[in-house]
Design a protein around this motif. Structure first.
Motif, PDB file in Angstrom:
ATOM      1  N   UNK A 196      82.765  11.225 -17.779  1.00 22.13           N
ATOM      2  CA  UNK A 196      81.302  11.194 -17.653  1.00 22.13           C
ATOM      3  C   UNK A 196      80.901  11.867 -16.344  1.00 22.13           C
ATOM      4  N   UNK A 197      79.737  12.514 -16.364  1.00 24.85           N
ATOM      5  CA  UNK A 197      79.141  13.072 -15.137  1.00 24.85           C
ATOM      6  C   UNK A 197      77.683  12.644 -15.160  1.00 24.85           C
ATOM      7  N   UNK A 198      77.144  12.151 -14.059  1.00 21.55           N
ATOM      8  CA  UNK A 198      75.785  11.612 -14.104  1.00 21.55           C
ATOM      9  C   UNK A 198      74.695  12.683 -14.105  1.00 21.55           C
ATOM     10  N   UNK A 199      73.739  12.526 -14.997  1.00 26.14           N
ATOM     11  CA  UNK A 199      72.498  13.321 -15.051  1.00 26.14           C
ATOM     12  C   UNK A 199      72.637  14.783 -15.484  1.00 26.14           C
ATOM     13  N   UNK A 200      73.746  15.418 -15.135  1.00 24.50           N
ATOM     14  CA  UNK A 200      73.943  16.817 -15.532  1.00 24.50           C
ATOM     15  C   UNK A 200      75.438  17.141 -15.467  1.00 24.50           C
ATOM     16  N   UNK A 201      75.742  18.404 -15.585  1.00 27.41           N
ATOM     17  CA  UNK A 201      77.174  18.772 -15.623  1.00 27.41           C
ATOM     18  C   UNK A 201      77.734  19.115 -14.244  1.00 27.41           C
ATOM     19  N   UNK A 202      76.964  18.890 -13.194  1.00 29.07           N
ATOM     20  CA  UNK A 202      77.377  19.341 -11.851  1.00 29.07           C
ATOM     21  C   UNK A 202      78.744  18.789 -11.446  1.00 29.07           C
ATOM     22  N   UNK A 203      78.995  17.517 -11.732  1.00 25.94           N
ATOM     23  CA  UNK A 203      80.280  16.940 -11.311  1.00 25.94           C
ATOM     24  C   UNK A 203      81.449  17.483 -12.143  1.00 25.94           C
ATOM     25  N   UNK A 204      81.164  17.847 -13.385  1.00 21.93           N
ATOM     26  CA  UNK A 204      82.207  18.495 -14.192  1.00 21.93           C
ATOM     27  C   UNK A 204      82.497  19.881 -13.621  1.00 21.93           C
ATOM     28  N   UNK A 205      81.421  20.607 -13.312  1.00 25.61           N
ATOM     29  CA  UNK A 205      81.575  21.956 -12.757  1.00 25.61           C
ATOM     30  C   UNK A 205      82.398  21.926 -11.475  1.00 25.61           C
ATOM     31  N   UNK A 206      82.235  20.846 -10.698  1.00 28.52           N
ATOM     32  CA  UNK A 206      82.904  20.758  -9.393  1.00 28.52           C
ATOM     33  C   UNK A 206      84.420  20.838  -9.521  1.00 28.52           C
ATOM     34  N   UNK A 207      84.960  20.390 -10.649  1.00 27.27           N
ATOM     35  CA  UNK A 207      86.425  20.443 -10.769  1.00 27.27           C
ATOM     36  C   UNK A 207      86.903  21.413 -11.859  1.00 27.27           C
ATOM     37  N   UNK A 208      85.989  21.889 -12.694  1.00 29.66           N
ATOM     38  CA  UNK A 208      86.443  22.785 -13.772  1.00 29.66           C
ATOM     39  C   UNK A 208      86.011  24.248 -13.598  1.00 29.66           C
ATOM     40  N   UNK A 209      85.065  24.536 -12.733  1.00 28.17           N
ATOM     41  CA  UNK A 209      84.589  25.918 -12.565  1.00 28.17           C
ATOM     42  C   UNK A 209      85.727  26.924 -12.353  1.00 28.17           C
ATOM     43  N   UNK A 210      86.624  26.681 -11.375  1.00 30.69           N
ATOM     44  CA  UNK A 210      87.650  27.708 -11.123  1.00 30.69           C
ATOM     45  C   UNK A 210      88.560  27.943 -12.325  1.00 30.69           C
ATOM     46  N   UNK A 211      88.737  26.918 -13.168  1.00 28.15           N
ATOM     47  CA  UNK A 211      89.610  27.074 -14.336  1.00 28.15           C
ATOM     48  C   UNK A 211      89.034  28.070 -15.339  1.00 28.15           C
ATOM     49  N   UNK A 212      87.731  28.358 -15.212  1.00 26.12           N
ATOM     50  CA  UNK A 212      87.097  29.324 -16.110  1.00 26.12           C
ATOM     51  C   UNK A 212      86.752  30.625 -15.368  1.00 26.12           C
ATOM     52  N   UNK A 213      87.397  30.820 -14.252  1.00 24.83           N
ATOM     53  CA  UNK A 213      87.192  32.065 -13.500  1.00 24.83           C
ATOM     54  C   UNK A 213      85.942  32.086 -12.657  1.00 24.83           C
ATOM     55  N   UNK A 214      85.283  30.939 -12.544  1.00 28.06           N
ATOM     56  CA  UNK A 214      84.062  30.896 -11.718  1.00 28.06           C
ATOM     57  C   UNK A 214      84.493  30.545 -10.292  1.00 28.06           C
ATOM     58  N   UNK A 215      84.767  31.573  -9.519  1.00 28.15           N
ATOM     59  CA  UNK A 215      85.309  31.373  -8.176  1.00 28.15           C
ATOM     60  C   UNK A 215      84.206  31.220  -7.143  1.00 28.15           C
ATOM     61  N   UNK A 216      83.098  31.889  -7.374  1.00 25.78           N
ATOM     62  CA  UNK A 216      81.984  31.846  -6.419  1.00 25.78           C
ATOM     63  C   UNK A 216      80.665  31.943  -7.174  1.00 25.78           C
ATOM     64  N   UNK A 217      79.566  31.663  -6.481  1.00 26.70           N
ATOM     65  CA  UNK A 217      78.253  31.696  -7.133  1.00 26.70           C
ATOM     66  C   UNK A 217      77.900  33.109  -7.603  1.00 26.70           C
ATOM     67  N   UNK A 218      78.139  34.097  -6.721  1.00 31.35           N
ATOM     68  CA  UNK A 218      77.813  35.483  -7.081  1.00 31.35           C
ATOM     69  C   UNK A 218      79.110  36.222  -7.362  1.00 31.35           C
ATOM     70  N   UNK A 219      79.184  36.809  -8.523  1.00 33.55           N
ATOM     71  CA  UNK A 219      80.430  37.472  -8.917  1.00 33.55           C
ATOM     72  C   UNK A 219      80.117  38.790  -9.633  1.00 33.55           C
ATOM     73  N   UNK A 220      81.123  39.595  -9.802  1.00 34.88           N
ATOM     74  CA  UNK A 220      80.940  40.899 -10.465  1.00 34.88           C
ATOM     75  C   UNK A 220      81.191  40.741 -11.970  1.00 34.88           C
ATOM     76  N   UNK A 221      80.338  41.395 -12.771  1.00 32.47           N
ATOM     77  CA  UNK A 221      80.579  41.378 -14.216  1.00 32.47           C
ATOM     78  C   UNK A 221      81.506  42.535 -14.601  1.00 32.47           C
ATOM     79  N   UNK A 222      81.709  42.733 -15.891  1.00 32.37           N
ATOM     80  CA  UNK A 222      82.650  43.761 -16.350  1.00 32.37           C
ATOM     81  C   UNK A 222      82.226  45.159 -15.890  1.00 32.37           C
ATOM     82  N   UNK A 223      80.911  45.348 -15.687  1.00 35.49           N
ATOM     83  CA  UNK A 223      80.407  46.663 -15.247  1.00 35.49           C
ATOM     84  C   UNK A 223      80.408  46.796 -13.724  1.00 35.49           C
ATOM     85  N   UNK A 224      80.928  45.782 -13.052  1.00 37.92           N
ATOM     86  CA  UNK A 224      80.964  45.838 -11.584  1.00 37.92           C
ATOM     87  C   UNK A 224      79.648  45.471 -10.920  1.00 37.92           C
ATOM     88  N   UNK A 225      78.711  44.935 -11.704  1.00 34.47           N
ATOM     89  CA  UNK A 225      77.410  44.550 -11.131  1.00 34.47           C
ATOM     90  C   UNK A 225      77.461  43.107 -10.636  1.00 34.47           C
TER      91      UNK A 225
END
Lengths: 471, 330
Positions: A196-225
């Motif tokens: 469970x995570x309270x109110x939203x998914x923020x607490x899930x994101x806190x431990x699962x983001x990097x597992x999905x390649x989300x290393x930082x808030x701003x990142x490059x897409x496939x086109x390098x943008x």
């Protein structure tokens, strides 16, 4: 004539040495004055707060500083709003503890740059944590010397054993464990949900983001943008996984209407298996309460599948600020420097001798009350000073260490006030639609492009345009 | 003659109607200041009684209007604020979120006017028809109770009652063979949750005013109708309802004036991330952006916009009511 020459030399040497002496760290000149401080949960109605501040005054006096500390009472409930209104009314104390809302004040030039002041201190400069240094470099107006508020996942040890699985280390193993929890019995009662995570998914994101390649808030897409992680392919894959957990009842279907109290209640009463807590004292509280509700129950710290979410170092999200209006800068810095010193940290971290701990020779022993004590102003980096006795349990210390081991700085930054409405619009849009994806109302297969377009229209495009100019 | 009467007055005062026909010198009589001074001198005890109310409204309702100029300024903690004209309004209207928020406010307010406003009227009419005074008083006491509960408590009750896993509403749906439904996270249901929770809380209390208006209707009208053989339905339709029309008109105009006050406490406590975009109203937007986010000028601009629209709506409703029923608030 000779005497006069010598005295001139002495005078010149003295004049030359004066600025150099002033630049030496520590051994600052005695400071004096009354410091007015406003801080959440620091109240004159709390005898411990008053006694703690009084002994800091005494210790400062012993160091030659004649400093009085006046606590300004402000209700803890809705503190940030009440503080804003207090400052707006023209009442500006010497030390202001902000819990949000400081940027607008700082942008008016009202808050001091703390870096040159900290550089002159003997203890405070060494007590900073790495994230403090990074944040002060980006935003020099807030000081919050505490461990980074990273999240650490925990579960009952007997529940983990009952699933027949070992502690997970990869996303696949996490998936298997979370799915194995619902229906597993502990104490003759089946656990309903995996996590469970309270109110939203923020607490899930806190431990699962990097597992999905989300290393930082701003990142490059496939086109390098440069794009925001919230519209990245990693986010899409993550939401699809959350949706599968939700559909199978692994993720508590009522997480969105559950606040942190409900989350904890469900954890202690065996309705959910895994929760995330703030590393350090909060994990210690979970451990103590779990043992209180279920005698003998122990918690285990789990390892996130690919590290924890990058830590925002754009600025401190809370902390102390010094307004430019104060005339007590020396006294304020003497106060902070003392609290960061080994002597000050003994007071801050261990409470009162005889009440929170006892001393026999050089041996300190914690009492039952130590668990209820908490540092008011500074929690120094252990690399600088670690009190001989820690109020934290081994589990809570491990959680803190996990945060340190996985620490990685995020690349987000402070938004200008002109973008406030855009940021608010994009955030509201994101949070609402995340639940729709998770609950299955929207599909990451069919509705993703519309979501991305909607997020950009709600303010995300303005944020992205700004990010591309400043990064 | 009373002590207020002056020598030379040729038209005696009747009751407590001020004597306006006293002879005066033409210039003094025509002077508005002189007339006011005379009026105050003559009726000073009443002005004295009026003073606290006037001071209260002046201090807490009219003086703060001046501070709305913050909408046109950049706030400064130290030093004077900086005049920026309509910058904050431009920023507000450039945000698509604001129009979503405005749309939500209008929809929720309209739903409340359409479904909640008539409820206390119906309730008071029904209560008036209850013959047993003891039963009526009992019912009134019960339906007044929710008014005294805070929205924090009411939100807790509704969240628990509507819980998809163990809420009583879903248990009942389950019992009659309907699917369980998450009302609190369903974008199609949440506005109805707002409407019916508002109705539950306020219908009983609001019916008090209408019930008082019904009590003021002349009983002779009912007696005459009974002699003419009118049924209970006919009495309600042709005597009771017309008798409370002035009260309905006044309260309706006041409701319309507060049209954009869709209920901050209620929305704040019943909101969650799943449905925020459906029930985010101007007040919660102002709170989030202004008070929590520290964007006071932007929030003041949004608040001022809301105030101006509310004023226009109230004047419009008053004018319409005057034309249709001959009754208005002034």
């Amino acid at each position: 004539m000779k005497d006069l020459t010598i005295s001139r030399r002495a005078l010149l040497a003295g004049l030359a040495a004066t600025p150099a002496l002033a630049m030496l760290p520590g051994r600052a000149m005695a400071a004096s004055g009354t410091i007015r401080i406003v801080m959440k949960d620091l109240l004159t109605s709390n005898p411990e707060d008053v006694a703690h501040v009084a002994r800091i005054e005494e210790a400062l006096a012993a160091r030659g500083h004649d400093i009085k500390i006046e606590i300004i009472d402000l209700p803890s409930e809705g503190y940030a709003e009440k503080l804003n209104l207090m400052l707006l009314s023209g009442d500006v104390p010497d030390i202001i503890y902000f819990q949000g809302g400081d940027e607008q004040i700082a942008q008016q030039g009202v808050l001091m740059d703390l870096n040159p002041l900290i550089a002159k201190t003997e203890h405070l400069s060494k007590a900073l944590w790495p994230h403090n240094t990074a944040r002060l470099g980006n935003y020099p107006h807030l000081l919050y010397v505490y461990p980074a508020r990273t999240k650490a996942p925990v579960m009952r040890k007997d529940l983990l054993e009952a699933t027949g699985l070992s502690a997970p280390t990869s996303l696949e193993e996490w998936d298997a464990l979370l799915r194995a929890i619902p229906g597993t019995e502990i104490g003759g009662k089946a656990v309903k949900h995996g996590i469970i995570a309270p109110n939203n998914t923020a607490e899930l994101d806190a431990i699962f983001d990097p597992a999905f390649g989300i290393e930082q808030t701003w990142m490059k897409n496939a086109d390098g943008e440069l794009i925001h992680s919230r519209i990245s392919e990693g986010e899409r894959a993550k939401l699809a996984w959350y949706a599968s957990l939700f559909a199978d009842g692994v993720l508590d279907p009522e997480f969105i209407t559950s606040n942190w109290e409900v989350k904890e209640d469900k954890f202690y009463t065996g309705q959910v298996g895994v929760v995330m807590g703030t590393a350090g004292p909060v994990v210690g509280i979970y451990e103590a309460k779990m043992a209180q509700v279920n005698p003998g129950a122990e918690l285990v710290l789990l390892t996130p599948p690919a590290g924890i979410q990058a830590v925002d170092v754009s600025k401190e999200s809370r902390g102390f600020a010094i307004p430019v209006t104060t005339k007590k800068t020396d006294a304020i810095m003497a106060f902070f420097d003392f609290v960061a010193s080994p002597e000050g940290q003994m007071m801050e971290r261990l409470g009162f001798e005889g009440e929170h701990y006892t001393r026999e020779g050089d041996t300190l022993t914690a009492t039952d009350k130590l668990g209820a004590w908490y540092p008011r102003f500074i929690y120094a980096n252990p690399n600088y000073h670690q009190p001989p006795l820690s109020p934290l349990s081994p589990l809570a210390q491990s959680a803190l260490q996990q945060g340190v081991d996985f620490f990685r700085a995020d690349n987000t930054f402070v938004w200008s006030p002109e973008l406030a409405a855009a940021v608010d619009g994009a955030e509201t849009y994101y949070r609402t639609n995340v639940f729709r994806f998770v609950s299955g109302e929207l599909s990451t297969e069919n509705d993703w492009d519309a979501f991305v377009a909607g997020w950009l229209a709600a303010g995300g495009q303005a944020m992205t345009d700004h990010a591309r100019t400043v990064m | 003659m009373t002590k207020h009467d002056k020598a030379g007055a040729f038209s005696p005062k009747i009751g407590n109607v001020p004597n306006r026909a006293r002879p005066r010198q033409a210039d003094a009589y025509n002077s508005r200041g002189a007339r006011l001074r005379d009026g105050v001198r003559e009726w000073w005890p009443y002005y004295l009684m009026l003073a606290p109310g006037l001071i209260y409204f002046g201090l807490f309702h009219y003086l703060p209007i001046w501070e709305a100029r913050l909408a046109f300024e950049d706030l400064r903690i130290i030093g004077p604020n900086v005049w920026v004209g309509t910058k904050h309004f431009a920023q507000l209207f450039a945000s698509p979120t604001f129009f979503e928020v405005l749309k939500n406010t209008l929809i929720i307010s309209a739903m409340k006017v359409a479904f909640v406003f008539p409820l206390p009227i119906i309730l008071s009419l029904l209560l008036n028809e209850v013959r047993s005074g003891r039963f009526r008083r009992g019912v009134q006491s019960v339906i007044y109770l929710p008014h005294f509960l805070s929205w924090v408590v009411i939100a807790g009750i509704f969240i628990a009652a509507l819980s998809p896993s163990n809420g009583v509403v879903n248990d009942l749906r389950d019992f009659v063979g309907l699917d369980r439904r998450s009302f609190m996270t369903d974008s199609g249901s949440i506005r109805w949750v707002l409407v019916w929770s508002e109705a539950w809380r306020s219908a009983g209390w609001d019916s008090l005013l209408y019930f008082a208006a019904i009590m003021a209707i002349d009983p002779a009208l009912y007696e005459a109708a009974e002699m003419d053989g009118a049924s209970r339905w006919q009495k309600m339709r042709h005597i009771t309802l017309p008798g409370i029309v002035p009260t309905i008109a006044t309260l309706f105009i006041l409701h319309v004036g507060l049209f954009l006050n869709a209920g901050f406490d209620q929305v704040f406590n019943l909101s969650n991330d799943a449905i925020r975009d459906k029930i985010d109203i101007i007040d919660t937007y102002v709170y989030r952006l202004g008070i929590t986010g520290g964007q006071f000028s932007l929030a003041t601009a949004a608040g001022l916009f809301k105030g101006v629209i509310g004023m226009i709506l109230m004047i419009g409703a008053h004018t319409l009511s005057k034309r249709l029923t001959g009754k208005g608030v002034w």
